[in-house]
Design a protein around this motif. Structure first.
Motif, PDB file in Angstrom:
ATOM      1  N   ARG A   1      -8.194   4.951 -50.157  1.00  0.00           N
ATOM      2  CA  ARG A   1      -7.312   6.057 -49.785  1.00  0.00           C
ATOM      3  C   ARG A   1      -7.218   6.093 -48.265  1.00  0.00           C
ATOM      4  O   ARG A   1      -8.220   5.858 -47.587  1.00  0.00           O
ATOM      5  CB  ARG A   1      -7.863   7.404 -50.264  1.00  0.00           C
ATOM      6  N   ASP A   2      -6.044   6.417 -47.744  1.00  0.00           N
ATOM      7  CA  ASP A   2      -5.995   6.603 -46.295  1.00  0.00           C
ATOM      8  C   ASP A   2      -6.630   7.952 -45.968  1.00  0.00           C
ATOM      9  O   ASP A   2      -6.868   8.789 -46.846  1.00  0.00           O
ATOM     10  CB  ASP A   2      -4.571   6.486 -45.745  1.00  0.00           C
ATOM     11  N   ARG A   3      -6.946   8.141 -44.691  1.00  0.00           N
ATOM     12  CA  ARG A   3      -7.732   9.313 -44.316  1.00  0.00           C
ATOM     13  C   ARG A   3      -7.039  10.624 -44.670  1.00  0.00           C
ATOM     14  O   ARG A   3      -7.677  11.561 -45.169  1.00  0.00           O
ATOM     15  CB  ARG A   3      -8.051   9.291 -42.817  1.00  0.00           C
ATOM     16  N   ALA A   4      -5.742  10.701 -44.440  1.00  0.00           N
ATOM     17  CA  ALA A   4      -5.028  11.945 -44.720  1.00  0.00           C
ATOM     18  C   ALA A   4      -5.072  12.278 -46.206  1.00  0.00           C
ATOM     19  O   ALA A   4      -5.297  13.435 -46.598  1.00  0.00           O
ATOM     20  CB  ALA A   4      -3.581  11.831 -44.242  1.00  0.00           C
ATOM     21  N   GLU A   5      -4.867  11.272 -47.048  1.00  0.00           N
ATOM     22  CA  GLU A   5      -4.910  11.484 -48.499  1.00  0.00           C
ATOM     23  C   GLU A   5      -6.306  11.910 -48.944  1.00  0.00           C
ATOM     24  O   GLU A   5      -6.468  12.833 -49.748  1.00  0.00           O
ATOM     25  CB  GLU A   5      -4.499  10.201 -49.216  1.00  0.00           C
ATOM     26  N   ALA A   6      -7.342  11.235 -48.401  1.00  0.00           N
ATOM     27  CA  ALA A   6      -8.712  11.555 -48.781  1.00  0.00           C
ATOM     28  C   ALA A   6      -9.085  12.967 -48.343  1.00  0.00           C
ATOM     29  O   ALA A   6      -9.767  13.697 -49.073  1.00  0.00           O
ATOM     30  CB  ALA A   6      -9.665  10.533 -48.167  1.00  0.00           C
ATOM     31  N   LEU A   7      -8.656  13.367 -47.159  1.00  0.00           N
ATOM     32  CA  LEU A   7      -8.963  14.704 -46.651  1.00  0.00           C
ATOM     33  C   LEU A   7      -8.382  15.778 -47.555  1.00  0.00           C
ATOM     34  O   LEU A   7      -9.068  16.745 -47.932  1.00  0.00           O
ATOM     35  CB  LEU A   7      -8.412  14.847 -45.232  1.00  0.00           C
ATOM     36  N   VAL A   8      -7.139  15.612 -47.949  1.00  0.00           N
ATOM     37  CA  VAL A   8      -6.493  16.598 -48.828  1.00  0.00           C
ATOM     38  C   VAL A   8      -7.181  16.634 -50.186  1.00  0.00           C
ATOM     39  O   VAL A   8      -7.425  17.705 -50.749  1.00  0.00           O
ATOM     40  CB  VAL A   8      -4.991  16.286 -48.966  1.00  0.00           C
ATOM     41  N   GLU A   9      -7.532  15.459 -50.707  1.00  0.00           N
ATOM     42  CA  GLU A   9      -8.176  15.411 -52.017  1.00  0.00           C
ATOM     43  C   GLU A   9      -9.552  16.060 -51.997  1.00  0.00           C
ATOM     44  O   GLU A   9      -9.924  16.788 -52.925  1.00  0.00           O
ATOM     45  CB  GLU A   9      -8.275  13.963 -52.499  1.00  0.00           C
ATOM     46  N   LEU A  10     -10.324  15.813 -50.934  1.00  0.00           N
ATOM     47  CA  LEU A  10     -11.656  16.419 -50.868  1.00  0.00           C
ATOM     48  C   LEU A  10     -11.543  17.938 -50.768  1.00  0.00           C
ATOM     49  O   LEU A  10     -12.304  18.673 -51.421  1.00  0.00           O
ATOM     50  CB  LEU A  10     -12.445  15.873 -49.677  1.00  0.00           C
ATOM     51  N   ALA A  11     -10.601  18.424 -49.968  1.00  0.00           N
ATOM     52  CA  ALA A  11     -10.406  19.875 -49.864  1.00  0.00           C
ATOM     53  C   ALA A  11      -9.960  20.460 -51.199  1.00  0.00           C
ATOM     54  O   ALA A  11     -10.454  21.511 -51.628  1.00  0.00           O
ATOM     55  CB  ALA A  11      -9.388  20.185 -48.776  1.00  0.00           C
ATOM     56  N   ARG A  12      -9.033  19.775 -51.873  1.00  0.00           N
ATOM     57  CA  ARG A  12      -8.583  20.257 -53.172  1.00  0.00           C
ATOM     58  C   ARG A  12      -9.765  20.373 -54.153  1.00  0.00           C
ATOM     59  O   ARG A  12      -9.939  21.381 -54.825  1.00  0.00           O
ATOM     60  CB  ARG A  12      -7.533  19.305 -53.756  1.00  0.00           C
ATOM     61  N   ARG A  13     -10.576  19.332 -54.188  1.00  0.00           N
ATOM     62  CA  ARG A  13     -11.697  19.305 -55.120  1.00  0.00           C
ATOM     63  C   ARG A  13     -12.715  20.410 -54.789  1.00  0.00           C
ATOM     64  O   ARG A  13     -13.252  21.055 -55.674  1.00  0.00           O
ATOM     65  CB  ARG A  13     -12.372  17.930 -55.076  1.00  0.00           C
ATOM     66  N   PHE A  14     -12.975  20.602 -53.490  1.00  0.00           N
ATOM     67  CA  PHE A  14     -13.951  21.623 -53.103  1.00  0.00           C
ATOM     68  C   PHE A  14     -13.470  23.015 -53.483  1.00  0.00           C
ATOM     69  O   PHE A  14     -14.202  23.788 -54.115  1.00  0.00           O
ATOM     70  CB  PHE A  14     -14.222  21.570 -51.606  1.00  0.00           C
ATOM     71  N   PHE A  15     -12.268  23.371 -53.088  1.00  0.00           N
ATOM     72  CA  PHE A  15     -11.796  24.743 -53.328  1.00  0.00           C
ATOM     73  C   PHE A  15     -11.514  24.986 -54.808  1.00  0.00           C
ATOM     74  O   PHE A  15     -11.610  26.127 -55.276  1.00  0.00           O
ATOM     75  CB  PHE A  15     -10.568  25.038 -52.464  1.00  0.00           C
ATOM     76  N   THR A  16     -11.211  23.931 -55.560  1.00  0.00           N
ATOM     77  CA  THR A  16     -11.034  24.086 -57.003  1.00  0.00           C
ATOM     78  C   THR A  16     -12.367  24.265 -57.709  1.00  0.00           C
ATOM     79  O   THR A  16     -12.504  25.082 -58.623  1.00  0.00           O
ATOM     80  CB  THR A  16     -10.308  22.860 -57.583  1.00  0.00           C
TER      81      THR A  16
END
Length: 373
Positions: A196-211
């Motif tokens: 994953r590129d950094r921007a995609e990974a950052l959004v995914e990690l935030a999504r997973r955390f807040f979910t």
């Protein structure tokens, strides 16, 4: 318009989201997937955290999943142990490890590991010792490195180098050897996964955390992930309406209301949470309120953890495991009514059942003595 939630509602949402008061997940690995990374420096306590949220109701059942590789135990996010699913290991390390590793230069100097090439050499030697699925404990690695004439043998320097090797994605956990943690090569136990590129990974990690952890704040996420507040706000802006923003005691929180299950009518009213449980540790901003007469320890002590009753922090507990029994010592707020004290004892019985041991329960009075181990 941003709506407001009171503290009790937020705490109830978190308990349901984390499957503590809602229907449990099927497996321990499902819990790790929901929470993405689960702090596990006290491994056996962390196994109980997974059991509390799943249908894997015994230590043996959770350990079987771990030893089969359904989830790993390794250093990730921060320089401490976490459980993580194999499919999430590489992309989270690629996103978060550079910042963690960059902060270790001073520790390298302190341990005499700043000689050019030394860290890479010893990590390479360690990888060769593990090649071919030769799972080894830290003690065994130290012994073998000494035999090979390595500049680093058993001791604190080796422990630090193994941490670095984990953060680089070279090694991770193998099956347990008796009570001991072993190491394995990531490339031998983790299947290749898409990058994953950094921007995609950052959004995914935030999504997973807040979910999985929400409602939570920017500060909660930065503490958990080791990423910056700027990164967090960038990810939240990208997620947009995928998450709902609410105000809690003047603090902005985010969560996914569609990911919050219903509270189960069979949900316990009391819990004995391990010290590093995700529902206790994750939220420095808005946490569980304490009883006015809470019997706090004289100083912070990792062997005394939170007793939760009806959403309130009412005391401390620790356990001592013997061959056929587990002694659970609790210290509760004097004002706690008898019925709630009974529910705490029921929570202790759940812990004993998880360990498949008889319960020796002691409700002692007063402030816990400092640990003198």
């Amino acid at each position: 318009m941003v709506s407001a939630l009171d503290r009790s509602r937020v705490l109830a949402l978190r308990m349901a989201t984390q499957r503590l008061s809602s229907a449990p997940l099927a497996t321990a690995a499902d819990v790790v997937e929901l929470l993405t990374c689960v702090q596990s420096q006290e491994r056996d306590h962390a196994f109980y955290s997974l059991a509390m949220r799943s249908r894997r109701s015994t230590y043996a059942a959770v350990r079987r999943e771990h030893d089969a590789g359904a989830f790993l135990r390794t250093h990730i996010l921060r320089p401490t142990w976490h459980f993580v699913r194999p499919q999430d290991l590489r992309w989270i390390l690629e996103l978060t490890s550079p910042r963690v590793l960059a902060g270790m230069a001073g520790r390298h100097r302190q341990l005499g590991l700043d000689e050019p090439g030394l860290v890479d050499t010893v990590i390479g030697q360690t990888a060769e010792l593990l090649r071919g699925r030769h799972y080894r404990t830290r003690a065994e690695i130290g012994t073998e490195l000494t035999r090979l004439g390595s500049p680093v043998g058993p001791g604190e320097r080796l422990g630090h180098l193994l941490l670095v090797a984990e953060l680089r994605g070279v090694i991770c956990s193998g099956p347990m050897q008796g009570p001991h943690h072993t190491y394995a090569l990531v490339d031998e136990v983790v299947a290749p996964t898409p990058t994953r590129d950094r921007a995609e990974a950052l959004v995914e990690l935030a999504r997973r955390f807040f979910t999985g952890h929400g409602p939570a704040t920017v500060k909660d996420f930065t503490r958990w992930s080791s990423l910056t507040a700027t990164d967090t706000r960038t990810a939240l802006a990208e997620l947009g309406d995928d998450l709902e923003q609410v105000e809690v005691e003047g603090q902005a929180h985010w969560y996914d209301p569609e990911a919050v299950p219903r509270r189960s009518p069979a949900a316990p009213t009391a819990y004995l949470f391990p010290t590093y449980d995700e529902v206790v540790l994750t939220y420095p901003t808005v946490g569980f309120p304490a009883a006015p007469d809470h019997p706090y320890a004289v100083r912070p002590d990792p062997f005394w953890a939170m007793v939760l009753s009806d959403g309130e922090n009412v005391g401390l507990w620790k356990r001592t495991v013997a061959a056929g029994s587990v002694e659970v010592d609790v210290r509760l707020a004097p004002s706690l009514p008898r019925a709630r004290r009974t529910s705490v004892r029921v929570a202790a019985q759940r812990l004993a059942a998880f360990l498949e041991r008889d319960l020796a329960y002691a409700e002692n009075k007063g402030t816990p003595p400092p640990w003198r181990g």
